[in-house]
Design an enzyme around this catalytic site. Sequence first.
Site, mmCIF file in Angstrom:
data_model
loop_
_atom_site.group_PDB
_atom_site.id
_atom_site.type_symbol
_atom_site.label_atom_id
_atom_site.label_comp_id
_atom_site.label_asym_id
_atom_site.label_seq_id
_atom_site.Cartn_x
_atom_site.Cartn_y
_atom_site.Cartn_z
ATOM 1 N N ILE A 1 0.847 -1.196 0.000
ATOM 2 C CA ILE A 1 0.000 0.000 0.000
ATOM 3 C C ILE A 1 0.881 1.244 0.000
ATOM 4 O O ILE A 1 1.830 1.339 0.780
ATOM 5 C CB ILE A 1 -0.886 0.042 1.270
ATOM 6 C CG1 ILE A 1 -1.676 -1.263 1.422
ATOM 7 C CG2 ILE A 1 -1.820 1.240 1.241
ATOM 8 C CD1 ILE A 1 -2.237 -1.467 2.820
ATOM 9 N N CYS A 2 0.558 2.172 -0.866
ATOM 10 C CA CYS A 2 1.268 3.443 -0.871
ATOM 11 C C CYS A 2 0.400 4.446 -0.122
ATOM 12 O O CYS A 2 -0.528 5.022 -0.677
ATOM 13 C CB CYS A 2 1.523 3.900 -2.308
ATOM 14 S SG CYS A 2 2.287 5.511 -2.410
ATOM 15 N N ALA A 3 0.626 4.584 1.164
ATOM 16 C CA ALA A 3 -0.143 5.523 1.986
ATOM 17 C C ALA A 3 0.830 6.240 2.912
ATOM 18 O O ALA A 3 1.598 5.591 3.627
ATOM 19 C CB ALA A 3 -1.210 4.790 2.802
#
Lengths: 152, 97
Positions: A91-93
């Site tokens: 996840i790119c968060a």
Amino acid sequence: MATFSSRRLTKELVALREECPAGITLLSTEDLKSWTLSLELLGESLFKGEVFALRFTFGSRYPIEAPEVVFVVNDKYKAPMHPHVYSNGHICASILGSEWSPVLNTSTICITLQSMLASCKKKERPEGNDRYVKNAPLSPKNTHFLYDDDSV
Amino acid sequence: MKVIVHRWNAIAQWRWDVGQDGDGPDEDSEEDLCGICRASYEGCCPTCKVPGDDCPLIWGKCSHVFHMHCLLKWIATPASKSQCPMDRRPWGTRKSR
């Protein structure tokens, strides 16, 4: 430092067993190092009716350091089709990386990811998904993400 | 040696002055917990054994309060960018309150 993380995780676990946020369920918590939670979106969204699983891995420096959080990808679960979620579950968060804060916790991370999915306007993989997945490190914590999109 | 306490008379209790109004402790209130370790202000940080002056609180100019040891662990990491965990404003310690 080990007691630091285990003491806080014990508190979080007690609270989660008592009450999880809506749409979140504890699936397994074998120990204080790795938890699996299921996540679904209640209400109208592109992901209505889909159930995902998140795996949290806590290091001994949690909550000073962010946990590793990935969507589970196996026979039963798939990663949501979202511009910030790679097909391997990474996840790119920003809150899991440079914008982590020790006052965040399992529950608030789940809620943030729910809202990230809820605001999705088009189901698609991030640009360069195949290239990323092919070369991705085992842990997304070893990936240096650039957070350039605040809209979803 | 094993000591069994049968009876005691409490003569005083203390609380950190976190500037909250009202009398009487509001048990389990979110405001009474250190946001980093989730233990009460009157308890101690997870690395200490005894609450009190050896495990004090620290007040930020932004008004947020933490166990000093918890906050310093966070500020010591580059990831903190020296920001308050609550509002991400640059951390400044309030000298007096």
